[in-house]
Design a protein around this motif. Structure first.
Motif, PDB file in Angstrom:
ATOM      1  N   HIS A  55      -2.868 -22.318   7.209  1.00 38.48           N
ATOM      2  CA  HIS A  55      -3.546 -22.998   8.316  1.00 38.48           C
ATOM      3  C   HIS A  55      -2.576 -23.367   9.440  1.00 38.48           C
ATOM      4  O   HIS A  55      -1.398 -23.614   9.195  1.00 38.48           O
ATOM      5  CB  HIS A  55      -4.219 -24.276   7.801  1.00 38.48           C
ATOM      6  N   THR A  57      -2.855 -25.248  13.636  1.00 39.94           N
ATOM      7  CA  THR A  57      -3.501 -25.581  14.913  1.00 39.94           C
ATOM      8  C   THR A  57      -2.499 -25.395  16.047  1.00 39.94           C
ATOM      9  O   THR A  57      -2.708 -24.610  16.979  1.00 39.94           O
ATOM     10  CB  THR A  57      -4.008 -27.040  14.905  1.00 39.94           C
ATOM     11  N   ARG A  58      -1.360 -26.105  15.962  1.00 43.17           N
ATOM     12  CA  ARG A  58      -0.377 -26.109  17.036  1.00 43.17           C
ATOM     13  C   ARG A  58       0.297 -24.744  17.228  1.00 43.17           C
ATOM     14  O   ARG A  58       0.337 -24.206  18.338  1.00 43.17           O
ATOM     15  CB  ARG A  58       0.734 -27.152  16.751  1.00 43.17           C
ATOM     16  N   ARG A 108       2.946 -16.338   9.612  1.00 38.44           N
ATOM     17  CA  ARG A 108       3.100 -17.557   8.794  1.00 38.44           C
ATOM     18  C   ARG A 108       2.608 -17.232   7.398  1.00 38.44           C
ATOM     19  O   ARG A 108       1.540 -16.626   7.218  1.00 38.44           O
ATOM     20  CB  ARG A 108       2.298 -18.718   9.387  1.00 38.44           C
ATOM     21  N   GLN A 139       9.449 -24.311  15.676  1.00 29.37           N
ATOM     22  CA  GLN A 139       9.240 -25.757  15.723  1.00 29.37           C
ATOM     23  C   GLN A 139      10.574 -26.453  16.002  1.00 29.37           C
ATOM     24  O   GLN A 139      10.645 -27.393  16.805  1.00 29.37           O
ATOM     25  CB  GLN A 139       8.656 -26.266  14.399  1.00 29.37           C
TER      26      GLN A 139
HETATM   27  N1   CP Z   1       3.853 -28.105  13.581  1.00 30.46           N
HETATM   28  C1   CP Z   1       3.051 -27.137  13.074  1.00 30.46           C
HETATM   29  O1   CP Z   1       3.531 -26.126  12.543  1.00 30.46           O
HETATM   30  O2   CP Z   1       1.717 -27.372  13.220  1.00 30.46           O
HETATM   31  P1   CP Z   1       0.566 -26.360  12.729  1.00 30.46           P
HETATM   32  O3   CP Z   1       0.644 -26.284  11.221  1.00 30.46           O
HETATM   33  O4   CP Z   1      -0.710 -26.948  13.227  1.00 30.46           O
HETATM   34  O5   CP Z   1       0.855 -25.021  13.336  1.00 30.46           O
END
Ligand code: CP
Length: 311
Positions: A55, A57-58, A108, A139
């Protein structure tokens, strides 16, 4: 124009794939993109595939925005809808995708080293968007960019990383990056989340958050990564964790006036932070996620156009 001394890079699998000058170049480009968006043609004719087995989002949103703002052809695949479900290996998928013209894969996966496997088979660029607890280099890029914007040089700055270090790919990549820039790193957490083996040159362990707070220039909070508890039970109760490690109003009062607080997200209100943090003047989360788009634009430009220019 890129400095001639910069090497061309095929993939970004871990932060230490980048040399100091390459990091500086990416941060310069990030700042330039933040100031003024380029014409949407820098990745014209380049096909980028976002392949997220976990999963997000960012990361997926900011990569998608970055790719579109540079004019790439963007494809996002949900792995469970691909032929991996029919027994195709990731290596054979990689050969197939390259043959139809995919140039970049942003991946990912829960398996440490999965992006490396993909990179070996794929005739193009692979960007690690997080592989299990191992690494999350983009990140770290955006976190370090945010810290540098605040402090300039990070040399001798005291940075505390608090919480579930052992399961955090963000912590692992940030430790590497921050150490390389001369910061003093204090890791804070209970033994279950922070084994003694994490201590080393430039990295110390502090079990007592209240002792670490007054001396910190920046604090990076982490979520408890329950999805990675296959290595054993939590062994510290949520109540104990909140009592000893949650950043709340009382603990914010122990910080120096200029101390900033970061979190890679997603954050769990009430666990690692109280709502007080979200209205604290030094809370930099929104800046981090904003920087994520520009840093990823700069990285894509560096990987793809650096190599295109050198051909
Ligand atoms: N910081 C980060 O990786 O957020 P996500 O899991 O939403 O991509």
């Amino acid at each position: 124009m890129r400095s001639q001394s910069l090497r061309t890079r095929r993939s970004l699998l871990d932060l230490n794939d980048l040399s100091g000058p390459e990091l500086e170049y990416i941060f310069e480009r990030t700042a330039a993109f933040e100031k003024k968006l380029p014409k949407r043609d820098m990745l014209s004719g380049i096909a980028v595939l976002n392949l997220f087995f976990e999963h997000s989002t960012r990361t997926i949103t900011s990569f998608t925005l970055a790719e579109k703002r540079l004019g790439a052809d963007v494809i996002s695949l949900s792995p469970r809808d691909t032929s991996l479900a029919k027994g195709e290996t990731i290596e054979d998928s990689a050969i197939t995708l390259a043959a139809m013209g995919v140039n970049v894969i942003v991946v990912r996966h829960s398996e440490p080293g999965f992006p490396d496997r993909l990179a070996l088979a794929f005739d193009g660029h692979v960007i690690n968007a997080g592989d299990g607890p191992r690494a999350h280099p983009t990140q770290a890029l955006l976190d370090i960019y945010t810290l540098r914007e605040e402090f300039g040089s990070l040399k001798d700055r005291n940075i505390a990383i608090v919480g579930d270090i052992v399961h955090s790919r963000v912590a692992h990549s940030n430790i590497e990056g921050l150490k390389g820039l001369g910061a003093h790193i204090t890791l804070v957490g209970p033994p279950r989340f922070l084994p003694d083996s994490f201590a080393g040159e430039g990295v110390r362990i502090e079990r007592d958050l209240d002792k670490a707070l007054p001396e910190s220039d920046a604090i990076i909070l982490l979520r408890i990564q329950r999805e990675r508890f296959s290595d054993g039970p939590q062994s510290i109760s949520d109540e104990e964790y909140v009592r000893d490690y949650r950043l709340d109003g009382q603990r914010l009062a122990k910080l120096k006036e200029q101390t900033i607080v970061l979190h890679p997200g997603p954050y769990n209100r009430g666990m690692e932070l109280a709502d007080d943090v979200l209205i604290y003047a030094g809370w930099r989360y929104a800046k981090q996620v904003r920087h994520g788009v520009y840093v990823r634009m700069a990285l894509l430009d560096f990987l793809v156009n650096g190599n295109r220019r050198s051909r």
